[in-house]
Design an enzyme around this catalytic site. Sequence first.
Site, short mmCIF file in Angstrom:
data_model
loop_
_atom_site.label_atom_id
_atom_site.label_comp_id
_atom_site.label_asym_id
_atom_site.label_seq_id
_atom_site.Cartn_x
_atom_site.Cartn_y
_atom_site.Cartn_z
NE ARG A 56 -8.20 2.89 5.97
CZ ARG A 56 -9.41 2.53 5.54
NH1 ARG A 56 -10.37 3.44 5.31
NH2 ARG A 56 -9.70 1.27 5.32
N GLY A 57 -7.19 2.23 2.43
CA GLY A 57 -8.14 1.34 1.77
C GLY A 57 -7.63 1.10 0.35
CB ALA A 58 -7.07 -2.03 -1.53
CG ASP A 243 -5.53 -4.42 1.59
OD1 ASP A 243 -6.30 -4.84 2.49
OD2 ASP A 243 -5.30 -3.23 1.39
CG ASN A 253 -8.99 -7.43 4.41
OD1 ASN A 253 -8.92 -6.41 3.73
ND2 ASN A 253 -9.88 -7.54 5.39
CE LYS A 254 -5.59 -2.79 8.08
NZ LYS A 254 -4.17 -2.31 8.02
O1 MRU Z 1 -4.36 -0.21 6.26
P1 MRU Z 1 -5.64 0.07 5.55
O2 MRU Z 1 -6.63 0.81 6.38
O3 MRU Z 1 -5.41 0.71 4.21
O4 MRU Z 1 -6.23 -1.38 5.27
C1 MRU Z 1 -7.47 -1.47 4.59
C2 MRU Z 1 -7.99 -2.84 4.48
O5 MRU Z 1 -7.35 -3.80 4.85
C3 MRU Z 1 -9.28 -3.00 3.77
O6 MRU Z 1 -10.01 -4.08 4.28
C4 MRU Z 1 -9.02 -3.25 2.27
O7 MRU Z 1 -8.12 -2.30 1.78
C5 MRU Z 1 -10.26 -3.23 1.47
S1 MRU Z 1 -10.91 -1.59 1.37
C6 MRU Z 1 -12.25 -1.63 0.33
#
Ligand code: MRU
Length: 352
Positions: A56-58, A243, A253-254
């Site tokens: 996970r993470g963009a 994201d 973002n989250k």
């Molecule tokens: O649902 P996730 O854990 O994939 O969400 C991740 C986030 O919102 C991060 O802040 C974003 O992807 C940036 S990661 C460098």
Amino acid sequence: METGFDFDRYDHVRPILWTGDALELLDQRKLPFRIEHVACHDSDAVAAAIRDLVVRGAPAIGIAAAWGVVLAARGVDVADGAEAAARLEPALQRLNAARPTAVNLAWALARMRRALAGAGADWRELVEREAKAIADEDLAANRHMGALGAALIEPGSGVLTHCNTGSLATAGFGTALGVIRAGMAGGRIARVFAGETRPWLQGARLTVWELQQDGIDATLIADSAASHLMKTGAVQWVVVGADRICANGDTANKIGTYQLAIAARHHGVRFMVVAPSSTVDLDTPDGDAIEIEQRDPGELYGVGGVRTVAEGVAAWNPVFDVTPASLIDAIVTEKGVVTAPDPARMRALFAA
Ligand code: MRU
């Protein structure tokens, strides 16, 4: 860029490993107490791993999807890249559908399509080289952004971050967490606070663990403690990832990021978004046009597998929100920094 910074000393965790044979993903559902990997041998396994938050993470899901294309190519026996692209398209579509909000996924797949389109008989090597380039460039971008973002922070500052934006969410070093790594190493950051990030607890399970691996002290707070923390004067910057960043600077973002930005503005705390340019999407005009992922309300019904909510209760679980550009002081990318983002400033840096 010569920074004199010992990157490897502060960056030990890697979520994605290409073995040449399979894609090994550090299972982020199991952290911090179990270090287990999921081996993906085909692209549908990669799509499932993205959907189920193994990875996970963009930026990390974009990189994983690129390797997914390499795996999909295994079963395809054609003479050139254009033919391969046509055969691989259904697999690319399934990868793209795994998660909707982070644009890095579609961006990485578009890059893989472009690599295929121009390829001849050597298309197989070219797609593998492209996947590796996407990962290598992400790590380099993060290191560069770390230095750019840290330079905005006055020595001795406190920062608050949200979700996990670290090595676990990228090819390494991280985006917002990269700024925090560089800022700690350079003496600019004296205190790090991380919000738990309900309901999936990326902050509590991942961020503080990842920082601990690198010897960086961080203090965990309940998400609901953020405004109270800001009022104490302990933090000068909120530093988060993204994201999707729209043409006008609005940033997805989250979930919970938006309320941090509102609280930050109220308390005179500055707000920094850190992301590679692969997260910037000039085709999305503003935040209203972003699809916000909704996940299983079951994520809200319990903690650590233990039910905490009475049966029969309804829940709403959007997992991202949009922070309007007007609440963002700086967007930091490897291409440079946009302060007080607006459409013209965004175009000036990213349209070229
Ligand atoms: O649902 P996730 O854990 O994939 O969400 C991740 C986030 O919102 C991060 O802040 C974003 O992807 C940036 S990661 C460098």
